[in-house]
Write an enzyme that holds these catalytic residues in place. Structure first.
Site, PDB file in Angstrom:
ATOM      1  N   GLU A 272       0.820  -1.210   0.000  1.00  0.00           N
ATOM      2  CA  GLU A 272       0.000   0.000   0.000  1.00  0.00           C
ATOM      3  C   GLU A 272       0.857   1.265   0.000  1.00  0.00           C
ATOM      4  OE1 GLU A 272      -4.345   0.525   1.720  1.00  0.00           O
ATOM      5  OE2 GLU A 272      -2.846   0.624   3.316  1.00  0.00           O
ATOM      6  N   HIS A 293       8.682 -26.601   1.389  1.00  0.00           N
ATOM      7  CA  HIS A 293       8.081 -27.763   0.743  1.00  0.00           C
ATOM      8  C   HIS A 293       6.919 -27.387  -0.167  1.00  0.00           C
ATOM      9  CE1 HIS A 293      10.321 -30.674   3.271  1.00  0.00           C
ATOM     10  NE2 HIS A 293      10.282 -29.680   4.148  1.00  0.00           N
ATOM     11  N   LYS A 404     -13.179   1.731  -2.207  1.00  0.00           N
ATOM     12  CA  LYS A 404     -14.098   2.037  -1.101  1.00  0.00           C
ATOM     13  C   LYS A 404     -15.310   2.814  -1.605  1.00  0.00           C
ATOM     14  CE  LYS A 404     -10.753   2.211   2.720  1.00  0.00           C
ATOM     15  NZ  LYS A 404     -10.131   3.096   3.738  1.00  0.00           N
TER      16      LYS A 404
END
Length: 431
Positions: A272, A293, A404
């Site tokens: 951000e 792994h 938003k």
């Protein structure tokens, strides 16, 4: 904090940074250091974050939450920087006197499972929203409040608020006389961990809040006008240099399960803050030794567009491995899980270097309050330094604000042009 960038040098890795390039970059680091220190001293927006260790009053935080100190659980209700810092601190320091939980998403199934598992009558709730209007946070809090009421719990006796000077959440706190903290002025949410935003749950858990702030102050005192004298600057500078040379992905891989949430916090901080103007490394979260792994194959044999940041505490508790007569396993007997994990760390580090992939070692003394506070502070410094070198607006997040507004418009929270883009989505559906 201890930093080793040897495996990021051009003599070891591709891409890599030559010592001569680092020397030239150090002049820019010195100038950025002056800008950062001036910003801290003047409490400028964003730079004020690095003054939090001296601005935050640990005693005030602990005294305010003292009525909730007997809680069996603490639930943080927030999103992004309003939740990740608190979750990181609580996870890094362990359970303490209460279990820590987070509601930072609006997945109905996830929210229901969290609430169903909580002893609501013994749960402290910390609601965090700077604006007091964050849709996800307020929606979750309304759900939590209803669940408590239905369980016969007086939610007003179990709730602490951190918010701005005004807004719906502040009005609610005043109406019900809830204990309330102010979000720190001039501090973006993702940089707010060393304030009440990140420290309230830790205080309820009985963790050493003063120690966390002391670790942050140690990071402030370690600032120096050279990447060779300041681990935080060294890390920010080498990440900047590697990105310019093609390492556009930064894999953060802690070798301590308590730091798994730290990788989440780092991902927000790095993405951000630095993802601007077509720039910014993509942060990737991994966990050692587990992801040796599952992901290491790609890091060693895939594209050379990554730097791997390996993180561990130098001191950790032990757990003995019992002896065994099983053929092929006897070498493990009499050793220790911590010794094995450290061997995995060093083997991964060496394997990446053998594959010419740049990697960096970050170590903290221990997973205690001061160590965690120093780690968080230094990563904020590294991010701000990288932003200075990149010449981006480190402390803003315009792309987040676009989303938003679109979501709020879709929910009927106002007339926002961004919401119209949803209806205009291009479709190619396959069933």
């Amino acid at each position: 904090m201890y930093l080793d960038i040897g495996n990021a040098l051009a003599s070891v890795a591709t891409p890599g940074v030559s010592r001569a390039s680092l020397d030239r970059l150090d002049d820019r680091v010195a100038r950025a250091h002056e800008r950062i220190v001036d910003g801290i001293d003047d409490r400028e927006f964003g730079y004020a974050s690095l003054a939090l260790p001296e601005r935050t009053d640990a005693a005030h935080v602990e005294e305010t939450v003292a009525p909730l100190a007997d809680s069996e659980a603490v639930l943080t209700v927030g999103i992004g920087g309003s939740a990740l810092g608190a979750a990181t601190v609580s996870a890094a320091l362990g359970r303490g006197a209460a279990d820590a939980h987070v509601l930072d998403n609006v997945d109905p199934q996830g929210a229901s499972e969290v609430l169903d598992a909580l002893p609501l009558e013994e749960t402290a709730v910390h609601v965090v929203s700077r604006s007091g209007t964050t849709a996800e946070t307020l929606a979750n809090f309304l759900v939590v409040r209803e669940a408590m009421t239905e369980a016969g719990v007086d939610w007003t006796e179990r709730t602490v608020v951190t918010t701005g000077e005004d807004g719906p959440l502040r009005a609610l706190a005043e109406e019900h006389d809830l204990p309330a903290f102010d979000v720190p002025e001039g501090v973006p949410g993702r940089f707010s961990v060393l304030s009440s935003v990140g420290l309230v749950p830790a205080a309820i858990q009985g963790h050493d809040v003063a120690g966390l702030l002391a670790g942050g102050r140690a990071g402030r005192e370690a600032l120096a006008p050279s990447l060779y004298d300041c681990p935080a600057y060294g890390y920010g500078a080498v990440c900047y240099a590697l990105e310019n040379r093609g390492a556009t992905t930064n894999v953060l891989m802690p070798y301590a399960e308590r730091l798994e949430y730290f990788a989440e916090w780092f991902a927000q901080l790095w993405a951000e803050s630095l993802g601007k103007d077509g720039l910014g490394q993509t942060p990737v979260r991994a966990l050692g030794a587990t992801d040796q792994h599952s992901q290491l194959q790609l890091y060693r044999a895939g594209r050379h567009d990554k730097v791997v940041t390996l993180v561990r505490p130098r001191d950790r508790p032990g757990r003995a491995i019992p002896g065994t007569d099983i053929e092929g396993l006897s070498y493990l007997g009499g050793s220790d899980l911590g010794t094995l994990l450290d061997a995995e760390f060093e083997a991964t580090e060496a394997s990446l270097a053998a594959a010419d992939l740049p990697n960096v070692r970050l170590e903290l003394d221990a997973l205690d309050a001061e160590g965690v506070g120093r780690l968080l502070y230094d990563m904020e410094v590294a991010c701000i330094l990288a932003g200075e070198l990149m010449d981006v607006s480190t402390f803003t997040q315009p792309a987040v604000e676009w989303g938003k507004r679109a979501a709020r418009g879709l929910l009927g929270g106002g007339d926002f042009a961004e919401a119209e883009a949803v209806a205009g989505k291009e479709r190619l559906e396959i069933e």
